[in-house]
Scaffold this motif. Structure first.
Motif, PDB file in Angstrom:
ATOM      1  N   ASP A 202      -7.575   2.715 -14.282  1.00 41.01           N
ATOM      2  CA  ASP A 202      -8.522   2.587 -13.179  1.00 41.01           C
ATOM      3  C   ASP A 202      -7.955   1.610 -12.143  1.00 41.01           C
ATOM      4  N   LEU A 203      -8.782   1.185 -11.201  1.00 45.38           N
ATOM      5  CA  LEU A 203      -8.319   0.286 -10.143  1.00 45.38           C
ATOM      6  C   LEU A 203      -7.812  -1.046 -10.692  1.00 45.38           C
ATOM      7  N   THR A 204      -8.540  -1.609 -11.632  1.00 46.72           N
ATOM      8  CA  THR A 204      -8.126  -2.890 -12.200  1.00 46.72           C
ATOM      9  C   THR A 204      -6.795  -2.761 -12.924  1.00 46.72           C
ATOM     10  N   PHE A 205      -6.624  -1.662 -13.652  1.00 48.44           N
ATOM     11  CA  PHE A 205      -5.357  -1.413 -14.348  1.00 48.44           C
ATOM     12  C   PHE A 205      -4.222  -1.261 -13.331  1.00 48.44           C
ATOM     13  N   ALA A 206      -4.502  -0.585 -12.217  1.00 47.19           N
ATOM     14  CA  ALA A 206      -3.489  -0.401 -11.173  1.00 47.19           C
ATOM     15  C   ALA A 206      -3.051  -1.751 -10.613  1.00 47.19           C
ATOM     16  N   ALA A 207      -4.010  -2.649 -10.393  1.00 48.16           N
ATOM     17  CA  ALA A 207      -3.676  -3.982  -9.880  1.00 48.16           C
ATOM     18  C   ALA A 207      -2.808  -4.746 -10.881  1.00 48.16           C
TER      19      ALA A 207
ATOM     20  N   THR B  56       5.699  -6.545  -9.309  1.00 45.32           N
ATOM     21  CA  THR B  56       6.066  -7.250  -8.073  1.00 45.32           C
ATOM     22  C   THR B  56       5.948  -8.766  -8.188  1.00 45.32           C
ATOM     23  N   ALA B  57       5.294  -9.243  -9.254  1.00 42.92           N
ATOM     24  CA  ALA B  57       5.051 -10.684  -9.431  1.00 42.92           C
ATOM     25  C   ALA B  57       4.079 -11.223  -8.384  1.00 42.92           C
ATOM     26  N   MET B  58       3.410 -10.332  -7.661  1.00 38.20           N
ATOM     27  CA  MET B  58       2.388 -10.751  -6.691  1.00 38.20           C
ATOM     28  C   MET B  58       1.018 -10.669  -7.355  1.00 38.20           C
ATOM     29  N   THR B  59       0.189 -11.657  -7.058  1.00 43.91           N
ATOM     30  CA  THR B  59      -1.156 -11.682  -7.635  1.00 43.91           C
ATOM     31  C   THR B  59      -2.230 -11.523  -6.568  1.00 43.91           C
ATOM     32  N   LEU B  60      -2.106 -12.261  -5.491  1.00 47.38           N
ATOM     33  CA  LEU B  60      -3.127 -12.241  -4.438  1.00 47.38           C
ATOM     34  C   LEU B  60      -3.274 -10.854  -3.825  1.00 47.38           C
ATOM     35  N   GLU B  61      -2.163 -10.248  -3.417  1.00 48.01           N
ATOM     36  CA  GLU B  61      -2.214  -9.004  -2.655  1.00 48.01           C
ATOM     37  C   GLU B  61      -2.856  -7.837  -3.413  1.00 48.01           C
ATOM     38  N   PRO B  62      -2.418  -7.529  -4.645  1.00 43.83           N
ATOM     39  CA  PRO B  62      -3.017  -6.375  -5.325  1.00 43.83           C
ATOM     40  C   PRO B  62      -4.488  -6.571  -5.669  1.00 43.83           C
ATOM     41  N   PHE B  63      -4.865  -7.778  -6.070  1.00 40.17           N
ATOM     42  CA  PHE B  63      -6.263  -7.993  -6.441  1.00 40.17           C
ATOM     43  C   PHE B  63      -7.160  -8.095  -5.207  1.00 40.17           C
ATOM     44  N   LEU B  64      -6.616  -8.597  -4.110  1.00 39.48           N
ATOM     45  CA  LEU B  64      -7.377  -8.596  -2.868  1.00 39.48           C
ATOM     46  C   LEU B  64      -7.581  -7.172  -2.384  1.00 39.48           C
ATOM     47  N   LEU B  65      -6.568  -6.350  -2.554  1.00 39.42           N
ATOM     48  CA  LEU B  65      -6.656  -4.950  -2.128  1.00 39.42           C
ATOM     49  C   LEU B  65      -7.708  -4.187  -2.926  1.00 39.42           C
ATOM     50  N   ILE B  66      -7.691  -4.328  -4.252  1.00 39.12           N
ATOM     51  CA  ILE B  66      -8.691  -3.589  -5.043  1.00 39.12           C
ATOM     52  C   ILE B  66     -10.082  -4.183  -4.829  1.00 39.12           C
ATOM     53  N   LEU B  67     -10.158  -5.461  -4.478  1.00 33.46           N
ATOM     54  CA  LEU B  67     -11.449  -6.061  -4.147  1.00 33.46           C
ATOM     55  C   LEU B  67     -12.075  -5.342  -2.955  1.00 33.46           C
ATOM     56  N   VAL B  68     -11.248  -5.052  -1.955  1.00 33.38           N
ATOM     57  CA  VAL B  68     -11.720  -4.330  -0.770  1.00 33.38           C
ATOM     58  C   VAL B  68     -12.133  -2.905  -1.145  1.00 33.38           C
ATOM     59  N   ILE B  69     -11.338  -2.263  -2.003  1.00 25.20           N
ATOM     60  CA  ILE B  69     -11.657  -0.882  -2.404  1.00 25.20           C
ATOM     61  C   ILE B  69     -12.969  -0.841  -3.184  1.00 25.20           C
TER      62      ILE B  69
ATOM     63  N   PRO C 204       0.244   6.160  -4.528  1.00 29.02           N
ATOM     64  CA  PRO C 204      -0.207   7.117  -5.560  1.00 29.02           C
ATOM     65  C   PRO C 204      -0.961   6.436  -6.698  1.00 29.02           C
ATOM     66  N   LEU C 205      -0.494   5.262  -7.115  1.00 32.39           N
ATOM     67  CA  LEU C 205      -1.147   4.540  -8.209  1.00 32.39           C
ATOM     68  C   LEU C 205      -2.543   4.084  -7.803  1.00 32.39           C
ATOM     69  N   LEU C 206      -2.674   3.617  -6.568  1.00 27.81           N
ATOM     70  CA  LEU C 206      -3.978   3.149  -6.081  1.00 27.81           C
ATOM     71  C   LEU C 206      -4.960   4.307  -5.915  1.00 27.81           C
ATOM     72  N   VAL C 207      -4.461   5.437  -5.421  1.00 28.45           N
ATOM     73  CA  VAL C 207      -5.321   6.617  -5.258  1.00 28.45           C
ATOM     74  C   VAL C 207      -5.803   7.100  -6.623  1.00 28.45           C
ATOM     75  N   LYS C 208      -4.879   7.165  -7.579  1.00 23.47           N
ATOM     76  CA  LYS C 208      -5.245   7.590  -8.924  1.00 23.47           C
ATOM     77  C   LYS C 208      -6.271   6.643  -9.534  1.00 23.47           C
ATOM     78  N   GLY C 209      -6.066   5.347  -9.357  1.00 26.21           N
ATOM     79  CA  GLY C 209      -7.014   4.365  -9.884  1.00 26.21           C
ATOM     80  C   GLY C 209      -8.377   4.461  -9.235  1.00 26.21           C
ATOM     81  N   THR C 210      -8.392   4.692  -7.915  1.00 26.64           N
ATOM     82  CA  THR C 210      -9.667   4.819  -7.196  1.00 26.64           C
ATOM     83  C   THR C 210     -10.436   6.056  -7.653  1.00 26.64           C
TER      84      THR C 210
ATOM     85  N   ILE D 106       0.836  -1.200   0.000  1.00 28.59           N
ATOM     86  CA  ILE D 106       0.000   0.000   0.000  1.00 28.59           C
ATOM     87  C   ILE D 106       0.873   1.254   0.000  1.00 28.59           C
ATOM     88  N   VAL D 107       1.916   1.257   0.822  1.00 30.43           N
ATOM     89  CA  VAL D 107       2.794   2.424   0.928  1.00 30.43           C
ATOM     90  C   VAL D 107       3.527   2.674  -0.385  1.00 30.43           C
ATOM     91  N   GLU D 108       4.042   1.610  -0.991  1.00 29.40           N
ATOM     92  CA  GLU D 108       4.839   1.753  -2.204  1.00 29.40           C
ATOM     93  C   GLU D 108       4.006   2.206  -3.396  1.00 29.40           C
TER      94      GLU D 108
END
Length: 222
Positions: A166-171, A178-191, A9-15, A4-6
């Motif tokens: 948008d949010l999906t693009f940000a994820a 980062t090669a992570m899948t669970l974390e970014p999509f779980l995060l945008i799911l919550v948003i 800005p991308l997540l805020v812009k997407g939201t 989230i910290v890293e």
């Protein structure tokens, strides 16, 4: 938390872009809902036919294909749309087709006696709809409109396929970096869930406010 910290800005812009897409598309969909819904009740067969063609086309074809057509095909015909404009038009026109049936159904559900009373008072068609039918139909429209608003918000995720951040693009960006899948999509799911909760709260408040003014029992949107 580091994710989230890293990528804050991308997540805020997407939201913010997702919210903007939802609001603008909702305005377009609402306008189309009333225009097409009322056209379906017109006395003129050609107006009803044109409204029915629009309804069946946008309800019977994929929203994704409609969006791709507006963004990728229209430029071949000399009509270029920005990604944002193509996205909101596709989303608004698609949901507007469903909303038009909500408008038509709500107006038709108003007691026939109300329309006959307006006729007896020599109201014009405009006056009958403006002062009698639509005001009584609006409270019945709000719950299904609230559900369509949630569907519209989820539909905006398709705009990531036409280069909108948008949010999906940000994820997807976070996943690629980062090669992570669970974390970014779980995060945008919550948003997405939080945005949907706000929209549900707003439509419930609106339904209760209108019902209170009219002395009616409100119907929840969920």
């Amino acid at each position: 938390m580091e994710l989230i910290v890293e990528f804050y800005p991308l997540l805020v812009k997407g939201t913010l872009l997702t919210i903007e897409l939802t609001v603008v598309s909702a305005v377009i969909a609402l306008a189309i809902s009333f225009i097409v819904g009322l056209a379906r009740l017109s006395r003129h067969w050609i107006v009803r036919t044109l409204a029915l063609i629009y309804l069946e086309f946008f309800r019977g074809t994929s929203a994704l294909v409609q969006m791709f057509f507006m963004f990728y095909v229209l430029p071949l015909l000399g009509i270029s749309l920005s990604p944002f404009l193509a996205g909101v038009i596709a989303c608004g026109f698609n949901l507007g087709s469903y909303g038009s049936e909500v408008v038509r159904g709500a107006i038709k559900s108003v007691g026939k006696g109300q329309s006959e009373a307006a006729h007896s008072l020599n109201y014009t068609s405009y006056q009958r709809y403006r002062y009698v039918l639509i005001p009584q139909a609006v409270p019945m429209m709000i719950p299904p409109f609230g559900n369509l608003l949630i569907e519209l918000m989820k539909l905006t995720a398709l705009t990531s396929l036409i280069t909108l951040s948008d949010l999906t693009f940000a994820a997807q960006i976070i996943r690629s970096q980062t090669a992570m899948t669970l974390e970014p999509f779980l995060l945008i799911l919550v948003i997405y869930f939080l945005i949907a909760s706000v929209l549900v709260g707003f439509t419930d408040w609106l339904a209760k406010s209108i019902a209170k003014r009219r002395g009616m029992t409100p119907v929840r949107t969920n």
